[in-house]
Design an enzyme around this catalytic site. Structure first.
Site, PDB file in Angstrom:
ATOM      1  N   ARG A 164      59.528  83.837  51.061  1.00  0.00           N
ATOM      2  CA  ARG A 164      60.872  84.038  51.584  1.00  0.00           C
ATOM      3  C   ARG A 164      60.922  85.155  52.607  1.00  0.00           C
ATOM      4  O   ARG A 164      60.346  86.226  52.411  1.00  0.00           O
ATOM      5  CB  ARG A 164      61.818  84.359  50.423  1.00  0.00           C
ATOM      6  CG  ARG A 164      63.248  84.649  50.847  1.00  0.00           C
ATOM      7  CD  ARG A 164      64.118  85.033  49.673  1.00  0.00           C
ATOM      8  NE  ARG A 164      64.483  83.888  48.851  1.00  0.00           N
ATOM      9  CZ  ARG A 164      65.286  83.957  47.799  1.00  0.00           C
ATOM     10  NH1 ARG A 164      65.779  85.133  47.416  1.00  0.00           N
ATOM     11  NH2 ARG A 164      65.588  82.873  47.111  1.00  0.00           N
ATOM     12  N   CYS A 197      78.702  89.117  38.743  1.00  0.00           N
ATOM     13  CA  CYS A 197      78.901  88.013  39.683  1.00  0.00           C
ATOM     14  C   CYS A 197      79.890  88.383  40.781  1.00  0.00           C
ATOM     15  O   CYS A 197      80.991  88.879  40.492  1.00  0.00           O
ATOM     16  CB  CYS A 197      79.400  86.779  38.935  1.00  0.00           C
ATOM     17  SG  CYS A 197      79.668  85.352  40.010  1.00  0.00           S
ATOM     18  N   GLU A 249      58.942  74.982  47.634  1.00  0.00           N
ATOM     19  CA  GLU A 249      59.957  74.089  47.078  1.00  0.00           C
ATOM     20  C   GLU A 249      59.318  72.984  46.235  1.00  0.00           C
ATOM     21  O   GLU A 249      59.853  72.597  45.195  1.00  0.00           O
ATOM     22  CB  GLU A 249      60.806  73.486  48.201  1.00  0.00           C
ATOM     23  CG  GLU A 249      61.734  74.482  48.873  1.00  0.00           C
ATOM     24  CD  GLU A 249      62.771  75.065  47.930  1.00  0.00           C
ATOM     25  OE1 GLU A 249      63.068  74.458  46.880  1.00  0.00           O
ATOM     26  OE2 GLU A 249      63.291  76.155  48.244  1.00  0.00           O
ATOM     27  N   CYS A 278      78.589  87.497  33.930  1.00  0.00           N
ATOM     28  CA  CYS A 278      79.786  87.416  34.782  1.00  0.00           C
ATOM     29  C   CYS A 278      80.182  88.768  35.355  1.00  0.00           C
ATOM     30  O   CYS A 278      80.753  88.838  36.452  1.00  0.00           O
ATOM     31  CB  CYS A 278      80.940  86.814  33.990  1.00  0.00           C
ATOM     32  SG  CYS A 278      80.633  85.113  33.434  1.00  0.00           S
ATOM     33  N   TYR A 337      66.515  66.624  48.011  1.00  0.00           N
ATOM     34  CA  TYR A 337      66.611  68.063  47.788  1.00  0.00           C
ATOM     35  C   TYR A 337      65.629  68.828  48.673  1.00  0.00           C
ATOM     36  O   TYR A 337      65.994  69.795  49.344  1.00  0.00           O
ATOM     37  CB  TYR A 337      66.356  68.423  46.320  1.00  0.00           C
ATOM     38  CG  TYR A 337      66.153  69.904  46.156  1.00  0.00           C
ATOM     39  CD1 TYR A 337      67.240  70.765  46.175  1.00  0.00           C
ATOM     40  CD2 TYR A 337      64.871  70.452  46.084  1.00  0.00           C
ATOM     41  CE1 TYR A 337      67.066  72.145  46.105  1.00  0.00           C
ATOM     42  CE2 TYR A 337      64.682  71.818  46.014  1.00  0.00           C
ATOM     43  CZ  TYR A 337      65.782  72.658  46.022  1.00  0.00           C
ATOM     44  OH  TYR A 337      65.602  74.017  45.964  1.00  0.00           O
ATOM     45  N   ASP A 341      70.356  71.977  43.689  1.00  0.00           N
ATOM     46  CA  ASP A 341      69.440  71.879  42.555  1.00  0.00           C
ATOM     47  C   ASP A 341      70.215  72.178  41.279  1.00  0.00           C
ATOM     48  O   ASP A 341      71.452  72.259  41.287  1.00  0.00           O
ATOM     49  CB  ASP A 341      68.241  72.817  42.735  1.00  0.00           C
ATOM     50  CG  ASP A 341      68.639  74.296  42.701  1.00  0.00           C
ATOM     51  OD1 ASP A 341      69.854  74.603  42.628  1.00  0.00           O
ATOM     52  OD2 ASP A 341      67.724  75.152  42.722  1.00  0.00           O
ATOM     53  N   LEU A 383      50.163  73.263  36.681  1.00  0.00           N
ATOM     54  CA  LEU A 383      51.520  73.287  37.231  1.00  0.00           C
ATOM     55  C   LEU A 383      52.366  72.125  36.728  1.00  0.00           C
ATOM     56  O   LEU A 383      53.589  72.152  36.840  1.00  0.00           O
ATOM     57  CB  LEU A 383      51.482  73.243  38.762  1.00  0.00           C
ATOM     58  CG  LEU A 383      51.622  74.576  39.494  1.00  0.00           C
ATOM     59  CD1 LEU A 383      51.525  74.376  40.992  1.00  0.00           C
ATOM     60  CD2 LEU A 383      52.930  75.271  39.149  1.00  0.00           C
TER      61      LEU A 383
END
Length: 340
Positions: free
Chosen positions: A25, A206, A43, A203, A126, A144, A86
Site C-alpha cells: 500500500r 468510529c 488482493e 464504535c 471485486y 468485500d 495459503l
C-alpha cells in the site's frame, strides 16, 4: 437521509490519520507510488485470507518475482509450491494465468479500467474494482465482506445475507466518487477490519457514528443479519506416507481439476463416507493416527499410514516436502514422521 458527503469526508480524514502501513500500500494521497502488480497480488492473496497470514507470502513472492513478467515466467510447480499454506488453491492457478496474460497480451502493464481487468483470466468483479480504484484511482465500487458489514450497519439493513448483497452493493455505490477513490476503498476496508468488526465493534473509535443507523438501535453487532448456514458435511479418507531408505517422502501431483488441483500432495484414497484402504504400493503399512482439517464446504478426517519402500513418485526430502505441501497434507506428514 444519509449525508453521503459528510460521511465520505469523515472517513477520509480518519484514514489520513489512521491508515494501516501495509507492504503493498502507498500512503494516503500517494497514488503515484502505487504499483498495480503489488495491488493485484495482494488482493488475490487476501481473498479468504487474513492480512497477518498473507503478508509473509506477499513479501516472499515479491522478492522472488518482483514484476508481473517475472511471475509469468515461473514454472507451474514452482508457484504452486510457493503458494502452499495459503489455501483456496484455484487462486494460485488463476494468478499464474493472469500474470501470463498481462505479460503476453499487455506488454507487462496491467490494463487500467474495470472492463479490461475483468477480461483477464481469474479476475472477478471485486478484484477488478479493487485494482482499478487502488492502483489507477478509477471510481469503482469495491465491495468485500468488510464493506458489506459497514453498509449493513450504516443503513441498518434488515435483509439477511446473502440475499442482502445486491442492496449492500447499491448502498456502497452511493459513496463512489472521483475524489480519492483508491483511498476511499482502502479506508472502508480498514474501518471494517479494525473498527467495525464482526464481533464487538469499537464504535467509540468510529468516525461515522453520527450517521450510523445500527448504532441508534443500540445493538450494532446485530448487523449484518445472516441466514443460518447448513451444517458442513464430514468426509473421511486415507493418506499414505511412503518413505525411502534415505528418508525422502513420496509425493504426487494432484490433477489440475478439483480440490487442491495442481498441488503437490501425498498419495490418498478418495474422500467420502467409507473410503477403501488401498495404498499406492504394497508394504509394511502402519497406522500413524489421524488428522482433522476443515475445507470451505466440508470437514475431513484423514487416517494416516506410513511405510518404507520405493516406487515411481516424486521423491522429496521431508523438510522440503513439508514446505511444499498444502496444510492438510503437511499435517498428515508431520503425524507420520512423529510416529515413524
Amino acid at each position: 437521509m444519509v449525508d453521503v458527503p459528510s460521511l465520505r469526508t469523515a472517513l477520509l480524514d480518519w484514514y489520513d490519520a489512521h491508515a494501516r502501513g501495509l507492504p503493498w500500500r502507498a500512503p494516503p494521497g500517494a497514488r503515484a507510488k502505487t504499483d498495480p502488480y503489488r495491488v493485484w497480488l495482494s488482493e488475490v492473496m487476501l481473498q479468504q485470507t487474513t492480512v497477518p497470514h498473507a503478508t509473509p507470502y506477499f513479501e516472499r513472492f515479491t522478492t522472488r518475482w518482483p514484476t508481473v513478467k517475472d511471475l509469468a515466467a515461473a514454472e507451474d510447480a514452482e508457484l504452486m509450491a510457493a503458494w502452499a499454506g495459503l489455501g483456496y488453491y484455484a487462486r494460485a492457478r488463476n494468478l499464474l494465468a493472469c500474470a501470463r496474460a498481462v505479460a503476453a497480451e499487455h506488454g507487462g502493464a496491467f490494463p487500467q479500467t474495470e472492463v479490461e481487468l475483468l477480461a483477464l483470466p481469474g479476475v472477478g468483479a471485486y478484484t477488478a474494482a479493487a485494482v482499478a480504484a487502488i492502483a489507477f484511482d478509477q471510481p469503482a465500487n469495491v465491495v468485500d465482506g468488510n464493506v458489506e458489514r459497514v453498509m449493513s450497519r450504516l443503513f441498518a439493513v434488515e435483509t439477511p445475507l446473502p440475499a442482502a448483497r445486491p442492496e449492500l452493493r447499491r448502498l456502497a455505490g452511493l459513496f463512489v466518487d472521483a475524489h480519492r477513490p483508491g483511498d476511499w476503498a482502502q479506508a472502508l476496508m480498514d474501518l471494517g477490519s479494525g473498527v467495525c468488526r464482526p464481533k464487538s465493534p469499537l464504535c467509540e473509535r468510529c468516525p461515522l457514528t453520527f450517521g450510523c443507523e445500527a448504532l441508534k438501535t443500540g445493538t450494532p453487532e446485530r448487523y449484518p443479519l445472516k441466514t443460518k448456514k447448513a451444517e458442513r458435511p464430514h468426509r473421511r479418507g486415507h493418506a499414505y506416507v511412503l518413505i525411502d531408505a534415505t528418508g525422502r517422502v513420496a509425493l504426487v501431483r494432484r490433477p489440475d481439476k478439483g480440490l487442491l488441483g495442481g498441488m503437490a500432495g501425498l498419495p490418498t484414497s478418495d474422500w467420502g463416507a467409507t473410503p477403501d484402504f488401498a495404498p499406492p504400493i504394497g508394504g509394511d503399512w502402519r497406522a500413524a493416527g489421524a488428522v482433522e482439517h476443515v475445507f470451505t464446504h466440508f470437514s475431513l478426517t484423514l487416517e494416516v499410514h506410513v511405510a518404507t519402500g520405493e516406487g515411481d513418485f516424486s521423491w522429496t526430502p521431508a523438510d522440503e516436502a513439508a514446505k511444499a505441501l498444502p496444510t492438510v497434507f503437511r499435517k498428515a506428514l508431520e503425524r507420520a514422521l512423529g510416529a515413524a
